[in-house]
Design a protein around this motif. Structure first.
Motif, short mmCIF file in Angstrom:
data_model
loop_
_atom_site.label_atom_id
_atom_site.label_comp_id
_atom_site.label_asym_id
_atom_site.label_seq_id
_atom_site.Cartn_x
_atom_site.Cartn_y
_atom_site.Cartn_z
N ASP A 2 52.69 15.46 43.49
CA ASP A 2 52.45 14.88 44.82
C ASP A 2 51.12 15.37 45.34
O ASP A 2 50.78 16.53 45.15
N SER A 3 50.38 14.51 46.05
CA SER A 3 49.06 14.93 46.52
C SER A 3 49.15 16.14 47.45
O SER A 3 48.26 16.98 47.47
N SER A 4 50.28 16.27 48.15
CA SER A 4 50.44 17.43 49.05
C SER A 4 50.50 18.74 48.27
O SER A 4 50.19 19.81 48.81
N LEU A 5 50.91 18.69 47.00
CA LEU A 5 51.02 19.92 46.20
C LEU A 5 49.70 20.26 45.51
O LEU A 5 49.44 21.42 45.15
N LYS A 6 48.84 19.24 45.35
CA LYS A 6 47.62 19.44 44.55
C LYS A 6 46.65 20.43 45.19
O LYS A 6 45.93 21.12 44.49
N GLU A 7 46.65 20.51 46.53
CA GLU A 7 45.64 21.39 47.15
C GLU A 7 45.93 22.87 46.86
O GLU A 7 45.02 23.69 46.91
N ASN A 8 47.14 23.21 46.52
CA ASN A 8 47.47 24.60 46.16
C ASN A 8 47.51 24.81 44.66
O ASN A 8 48.06 25.81 44.18
N CYS A 9 46.98 23.86 43.90
CA CYS A 9 47.08 23.91 42.44
C CYS A 9 45.70 23.83 41.80
O CYS A 9 44.90 22.95 42.15
N LEU A 10 45.44 24.74 40.87
CA LEU A 10 44.20 24.68 40.09
C LEU A 10 44.60 24.50 38.63
O LEU A 10 45.44 25.24 38.11
N SER A 11 44.00 23.50 37.97
CA SER A 11 44.34 23.21 36.59
C SER A 11 43.19 23.68 35.68
O SER A 11 42.05 23.27 35.88
N VAL A 12 43.51 24.53 34.71
CA VAL A 12 42.46 25.09 33.84
C VAL A 12 42.92 25.04 32.38
O VAL A 12 44.00 25.55 32.05
N VAL A 13 42.08 24.45 31.52
CA VAL A 13 42.39 24.45 30.09
C VAL A 13 42.15 25.87 29.57
O VAL A 13 41.12 26.48 29.86
N LEU A 14 43.12 26.39 28.83
CA LEU A 14 43.04 27.80 28.39
C LEU A 14 43.62 27.94 27.00
O LEU A 14 44.71 27.43 26.71
N ASP A 15 42.90 28.69 26.16
CA ASP A 15 43.46 29.13 24.87
C ASP A 15 43.67 30.63 24.97
O ASP A 15 42.69 31.40 25.01
N ILE A 16 44.92 31.07 25.02
CA ILE A 16 45.19 32.50 25.23
C ILE A 16 44.75 33.36 24.06
O ILE A 16 44.69 34.58 24.19
N THR A 17 44.42 32.75 22.91
CA THR A 17 43.98 33.55 21.77
C THR A 17 42.46 33.81 21.80
O THR A 17 41.93 34.49 20.94
N ASN A 18 41.78 33.22 22.79
CA ASN A 18 40.33 33.33 22.88
C ASN A 18 39.97 34.13 24.14
O ASN A 18 40.21 33.66 25.26
N GLU A 19 39.40 35.31 23.96
CA GLU A 19 39.17 36.19 25.12
C GLU A 19 38.25 35.54 26.15
O GLU A 19 38.49 35.64 27.36
N GLN A 20 37.18 34.86 25.68
CA GLN A 20 36.25 34.26 26.65
C GLN A 20 36.94 33.17 27.46
O GLN A 20 36.71 33.03 28.66
N SER A 21 37.82 32.41 26.80
CA SER A 21 38.58 31.37 27.50
C SER A 21 39.46 32.02 28.59
O SER A 21 39.58 31.52 29.71
#
Ligand SMILES: NC(=O)c1ccc[n+]([C@@H]2O[C@H](COP(=O)([O-])OP(=O)(O)OC[C@H]3O[C@@H](n4cnc5c(N)ncnc54)[C@H](O)[C@@H]3O)[C@@H](O)[C@H]2O)c1
Length: 272
Positions: free
Chosen positions: A54-73
């Motif tokens: 819902d658009s009301s939830l998006k303002e409190n949400c940040l979406s980030v692509v992440l590979d947990i096996t890569n320290e720089q990521s």
């Protein structure tokens, strides 16, 4: 009245947020006024989850692509989170590789017996479930130490505690299948990793607990559901929404005296 379960403005960083459990708990946290960083290696899945909010939830949400096996990521994702929300209160180590037995994802590799299980798959699972969990925790702990506070929730499995009962995967159709060793090897470390982090950082305002989900219903084949129900003390699989309360509890101040513990949410699976 002070509500100890309140999640308002709790900044929660969820790994594997595009998956079954990650998306369920992330949505619950957002609906309960937390600020949530949803992260995953699966970019299309992450985008689809974000777009459907819902658009009301998006303002409190940040979406980030992440590979947990890569320290720089991991460093980039933590920096983006702190830039947006100023801190990380709670890390949920949920991302993992797990052999699937639902109708859509059941694979031939599930027919590999232990003595022939492919070592490249074992190494891959260890890299993600064990090493990746450590890398993202290292990076987030640097931030939590600077803040002098933090809360970490590691997602374990009943197979971190007991062996799979391989009869669960026998559908009586003459095809042998097994829960493979890669998952058991790489998830067994979670409860003791939880105790390690809990005691290592106990004087730094950082707590760490584990949670053990089990048998989340997701379009499994009928014989699987039947076998599972017979073996489960509660006699059924888990509705994904039944996990939100335990996760919310561990993320909130209601669990402030808990650290180093492993909370079973397994319908009694490990009780007999
Ligand atoms: N589903 C269950 O019944 C169940 C039971 C017990 C424990 N668990 C645990 O719960 C957690 C979530 O399971 P799920 O069923 O939602 O699985 P899922 O496969 O639906 O989600 C896992 C997510 O992790 C992501 N991921 C994989 N490798 C990654 C990497 N290198 N970096 C970042 N993200 C990566 C995947 O893209 C996926 O979206 C896992 O830790 C699993 O071991 C699940």
């Amino acid at each position: 009245m002070n509500n100890k379960f309140d999640l308002t403005d709790n900044v929660i960083f969820v790994t594997g947020a595009a998956g079954l459990i990650g998306s369920t708990i992330s949505k619950y946290f957002l609906e309960n006024k937390a600020k949530v960083i949803i992260t995953d290696l699966n970019e299309p899945g992450l985008n689809a989850f974000y777009d459907n909010l819902d658009s009301s939830l998006k303002e409190n949400c940040l979406s980030v692509v992440l590979d947990i096996t890569n320290e720089q990521s991991c460093i980039d994702a933590v920096n983006a989170s702190v830039d947006k929300f100023g801190r990380i209160n709670t890390l949920i180590n949920n991302a993992a590789i797990d052999a699937k037995f639902d109708k859509e994802n059941n694979s031939k590799v599930n027919q590999s017996r232990f003595e022939f299980y492919p070592l490249d798959l074992l190494r891959k699972s260890v890299e993600v479930n064990l090493t990746g969990t450590i890398i993202i925790t290292q990076v987030v702990c640097r931030q939590m130490l600077a803040q002098k506070s933090g809360n970490i929730i590691n997602v374990a499995s009943t197979y971190s505690i007991v062996s799979p009962n391989q009869n669960l995967y026998d559908y009586g159709n003459g095809v042998s299948q097994f829960k493979p060793i890669d998952y058991i090897a790489s998830k067994s470390f979670i409860p003791n990793f939880t105790r390690y982090i809990a005691t290592f950082y106990a004087q730094d305002g950082i707590r760490c607990n584990a949670i053990v989900p089990h048998g989340i219903e997701n379009n499994h084949a009928e014989p699987f559901v039947k076998n599972f129900s017979k073996m489960s003390p509660l006699g059924r699989m888990c509705d994904r929404e039944e996990l939100t309360g335990p996760f919310g509890f561990l993320a909130s101040e209601a669990s402030s005296y808990m650290t180093g513990s492993t909370l079973m949410v397994d319908g009694g699976w490990t009780a007999w």
